[in-house]
Write a protein that holds these residues in place. Structure first.
Motif, PDB file in Angstrom:
ATOM      1  N   PRO A   1       5.009  -1.076  10.762  1.00 11.55           N
ATOM      2  CA  PRO A   1       4.459   0.685  10.808  1.00 11.55           C
ATOM      3  C   PRO A   1       4.359   1.099  11.315  1.00 11.55           C
ATOM      4  N   ARG A   2       5.018   2.533  11.562  1.00 10.51           N
ATOM      5  CA  ARG A   2       5.213   2.942  13.056  1.00 10.51           C
ATOM      6  C   ARG A   2       5.041   5.059  12.336  1.00 10.51           C
ATOM      7  N   ALA A   3       4.109   5.342  13.601  1.00 14.62           N
ATOM      8  CA  ALA A   3       4.228   6.697  13.300  1.00 14.62           C
ATOM      9  C   ALA A   3       4.947   7.418  13.097  1.00 14.62           C
ATOM     10  N   HIS A   4       5.427   8.667  12.759  1.00  9.70           N
ATOM     11  CA  HIS A   4       6.773   9.317  12.279  1.00  9.70           C
ATOM     12  C   HIS A   4       6.566  10.990  12.563  1.00  9.70           C
ATOM     13  N   TYR A   5       6.913  11.715  12.595  1.00 12.65           N
ATOM     14  CA  TYR A   5       6.302  13.186  12.780  1.00 12.65           C
ATOM     15  C   TYR A   5       6.276  13.532  10.901  1.00 12.65           C
ATOM     16  N   ALA A   6       6.657  13.166  10.114  1.00 11.58           N
ATOM     17  CA  ALA A   6       6.793  13.792   9.076  1.00 11.58           C
ATOM     18  C   ALA A   6       5.671  12.462   8.065  1.00 11.58           C
ATOM     19  N   GLY A   7       5.342  11.069   8.650  1.00 12.39           N
ATOM     20  CA  GLY A   7       4.839  10.334   7.737  1.00 12.39           C
ATOM     21  C   GLY A   7       4.544   8.567   9.189  1.00 12.39           C
ATOM     22  N   THR A   8       5.197   8.019   8.026  1.00 12.73           N
ATOM     23  CA  THR A   8       4.999   6.643   8.567  1.00 12.73           C
ATOM     24  C   THR A   8       6.732   5.941   8.266  1.00 12.73           C
ATOM     25  N   LEU A   9       6.950   5.187   9.411  1.00 14.61           N
ATOM     26  CA  LEU A   9       8.253   4.465   8.667  1.00 14.61           C
ATOM     27  C   LEU A   9       7.598   2.729   9.200  1.00 14.61           C
ATOM     28  N   ILE A  10       8.898   2.418   7.986  1.00 15.32           N
ATOM     29  CA  ILE A  10       8.612   0.782   8.161  1.00 15.32           C
ATOM     30  C   ILE A  10      10.264  -0.150   8.485  1.00 15.32           C
ATOM     31  N   ASP A  11       9.951  -1.048   8.257  1.00 15.21           N
ATOM     32  CA  ASP A  11      11.043  -1.642   8.292  1.00 15.21           C
ATOM     33  C   ASP A  11      11.219  -3.249   7.695  1.00 15.21           C
ATOM     34  N   SER A  12      12.126  -2.491   6.719  1.00 18.56           N
ATOM     35  CA  SER A  12      12.254  -3.836   5.253  1.00 18.56           C
ATOM     36  C   SER A  12      13.260  -5.284   6.473  1.00 18.56           C
TER      37      SER A  12
ATOM     38  N   ALA B   1      16.067  -2.319   7.459  1.00  8.85           N
ATOM     39  CA  ALA B   1      16.277  -1.043   6.867  1.00  8.85           C
ATOM     40  C   ALA B   1      15.307   0.013   7.477  1.00  8.85           C
ATOM     41  N   GLY B   2      15.836   0.994   8.196  1.00  3.32           N
ATOM     42  CA  GLY B   2      14.289   1.336   8.301  1.00  3.32           C
ATOM     43  C   GLY B   2      14.409   2.923   7.022  1.00  3.32           C
ATOM     44  N   TYR B   3      12.764   2.877   6.627  1.00  2.00           N
ATOM     45  CA  TYR B   3      12.583   3.355   6.032  1.00  2.00           C
ATOM     46  C   TYR B   3      11.211   4.755   6.575  1.00  2.00           C
ATOM     47  N   LEU B   4      11.628   5.944   5.738  1.00  2.00           N
ATOM     48  CA  LEU B   4      10.513   7.335   5.802  1.00  2.00           C
ATOM     49  C   LEU B   4       9.498   6.916   4.685  1.00  2.00           C
ATOM     50  N   VAL B   5       8.325   7.116   4.210  1.00  2.00           N
ATOM     51  CA  VAL B   5       7.586   7.534   4.011  1.00  2.00           C
ATOM     52  C   VAL B   5       6.491   8.810   4.663  1.00  2.00           C
ATOM     53  N   ARG B   6       6.794   9.657   3.193  1.00  3.40           N
ATOM     54  CA  ARG B   6       6.549  11.222   4.067  1.00  3.40           C
ATOM     55  C   ARG B   6       4.662  11.366   3.129  1.00  3.40           C
ATOM     56  N   GLY B   7       3.791  11.783   4.417  1.00  2.00           N
ATOM     57  CA  GLY B   7       2.924  11.698   4.591  1.00  2.00           C
ATOM     58  C   GLY B   7       1.554  10.880   4.938  1.00  2.00           C
TER      59      GLY B   7
ATOM     60  N   PRO C   1       0.934  -1.170  -0.319  1.00  3.86           N
ATOM     61  CA  PRO C   1       0.034   0.108   0.135  1.00  3.86           C
ATOM     62  C   PRO C   1       0.644   1.263   0.285  1.00  3.86           C
ATOM     63  N   LEU C   2       2.076   1.159  -0.427  1.00  4.77           N
ATOM     64  CA  LEU C   2       3.472   2.470   0.133  1.00  4.77           C
ATOM     65  C   LEU C   2       3.670   2.568  -1.285  1.00  4.77           C
ATOM     66  N   PRO C   3       4.305   3.592  -1.939  1.00  8.44           N
ATOM     67  CA  PRO C   3       4.689   3.679  -3.070  1.00  8.44           C
ATOM     68  C   PRO C   3       6.221   3.876  -2.238  1.00  8.44           C
ATOM     69  N   LEU C   4       7.007   3.134  -3.585  1.00 10.91           N
ATOM     70  CA  LEU C   4       7.768   2.539  -3.379  1.00 10.91           C
ATOM     71  C   LEU C   4       9.215   4.027  -3.624  1.00 10.91           C
ATOM     72  N   LEU C   5       9.045   5.079  -4.635  1.00  7.17           N
ATOM     73  CA  LEU C   5       9.203   6.265  -4.972  1.00  7.17           C
ATOM     74  C   LEU C   5       9.382   7.050  -3.904  1.00  7.17           C
ATOM     75  N   GLY C   6      10.283   7.793  -3.341  1.00  6.69           N
ATOM     76  CA  GLY C   6      10.556   8.664  -2.774  1.00  6.69           C
ATOM     77  C   GLY C   6      10.224   8.695  -1.057  1.00  6.69           C
ATOM     78  N   MET C   7      10.519   6.650  -1.244  1.00  2.00           N
ATOM     79  CA  MET C   7      10.954   6.358   0.257  1.00  2.00           C
ATOM     80  C   MET C   7      12.445   6.500   0.808  1.00  2.00           C
ATOM     81  N   LEU C   8      12.272   7.456   2.520  1.00  2.00           N
ATOM     82  CA  LEU C   8      13.585   8.066   2.831  1.00  2.00           C
ATOM     83  C   LEU C   8      14.888   6.438   3.433  1.00  2.00           C
ATOM     84  N   HIS C   9      15.556   6.547   3.505  1.00  3.47           N
ATOM     85  CA  HIS C   9      16.602   5.628   3.663  1.00  3.47           C
ATOM     86  C   HIS C   9      16.774   6.168   5.291  1.00  3.47           C
ATOM     87  N   LEU C  10      16.453   5.178   6.805  1.00  5.80           N
ATOM     88  CA  LEU C  10      16.392   6.660   6.822  1.00  5.80           C
ATOM     89  C   LEU C  10      17.830   6.141   8.748  1.00  5.80           C
ATOM     90  N   THR C  11      17.072   4.224   8.582  1.00  2.00           N
ATOM     91  CA  THR C  11      18.560   3.863   9.477  1.00  2.00           C
ATOM     92  C   THR C  11      18.837   3.119   9.345  1.00  2.00           C
TER      93      THR C  11
END
Length: 288
Positions: A122-133, A149-155, A88-98
């Motif tokens: 999936p868990r909340a982040h101030y800018a969107g949702t964090l997920i772990d791959s 790998a922790g990724y941020l999905v903005r919005g 359900p989340l777009p790959l393009l634009g995901m940001l690798h944070l950790t």
């Protein structure tokens, strides 16, 4: 459900699927959970490709695989999950944070590895949702490495109500122990040895549509180079963590420092202050 790969999908295959996915997926709107699919492949590292990777990130070839290279091997499996039609989340634009890698032992060159990838938590982040791959690496039925790998999905609100943005920590750089001079083709060279052909790494032309005036490196190139610089070696066991902040524009210089504290190698990379612009941290992490 589990997807079995007889061969690892190429970056081109998954990126094309990601572009099509971006048309139909808008930041997980309406989704309430992740599908729970896994992807699996069995493989051995190519010695020549491994050597090329190790040399690029400033390490010495030994009988054990560099953990950054094992991450690169598992990345296509993660990509194959992120572009599934029910993801359900777009790959393009995901940001690798950790990124965190735990190893119970080193993985020897030539060992057959079973790689199992999943996307979870999936868990909340101030800018969107964090997920772990997560990629689990098994050898002869024994789990020898977990790469998270922790990724941020903005919005995205899939992770729940977003918290307030925390105050930004002031960064005061110490004394650099090394300076990395990165040429304009660093991203292309990394793409060649890792298979990660993300357009933001390659050239001004390919990075421009993604909001960057210059190509950048961000993620496992700098993490792997920092890991090598700690001198911890690849024979494990290891616990390795990195947190990414600002990307590195190419060409560019990175001030780098590593210190040893009670057997734990801590490191940080940053851009030096320029005129009135303060120093800016690119990444920080540790290995023990």
């Amino acid at each position: 459900m589990r997807i079995e790969h007889e061969r690892l999908p190429s970056f081109g295959e998954t990126f094309t699927a990601a572009a099509m996915q971006a048309v139909r997926v808008k930041a997980g709107r309406g989704a309430s959970s992740l599908p729970g699919t896994e992807a699996r492949a069995t493989l051995s590292a190519d010695p020549e490709k491994h050597a090329d990777f190790v040399h690029l990130v400033g390490d010495t070839v030994t009988d054990h695989l560099h953990p950054g290279y094992v991450h690169a091997l598992g990345f296509p499996l993660t990509m194959s999950l992120l572009v599934q039609k029910d993801f359900p989340l777009p790959l393009l634009g995901m940001l690798h944070l950790t990124n965190r890698v735990t190893q119970s032992r080193g993985i020897e060159l030539g060992e057959t590895m079973e790689l199992i990838a999943s996307v979870e938590n999936p868990r909340a982040h101030y800018a969107g949702t964090l997920i772990d791959s997560i990629v689990r690496v098994m050898v002869d039925g024994e789990e020898v490495m977990v790469d998270t790998a922790g990724y941020l999905v903005r919005g995205s609100d899939l992770g729940g109500p977003r918290p307030e943005r925390p105050d930004r920590e002031e960064f005061e750089p110490g004394r650099a122990t090394a300076v990395w001079s990165l040429s304009g083709d660093t991203g292309r060279r990394y793409a060649k040895v890792s298979g990660d052909g993300n357009p933001i790494h390659l050239s001004k032309v390919t990075a421009k549509p993604f909001g960057f005036d210059k190509p950048i490196v961000h993620g496992m190139y700098s993490a792997s180079r920092a890991y090598s610089a700690t001198g911890k070696g690849n024979d494990g066991p290891r616990d390795w963590f990195v947190e990414f902040e600002a990307p590195i524009s190419l060409p560019g210089k990175v001030q780098f420092a590593t210190t040893m504290v009670d057997g734990k190698a801590e490191y940080v990379g940053w851009r030096a202050a320029r005129g009135e612009k303060p120093a800016r941290r690119h990444f920080t992490g540790w290995v023990e």
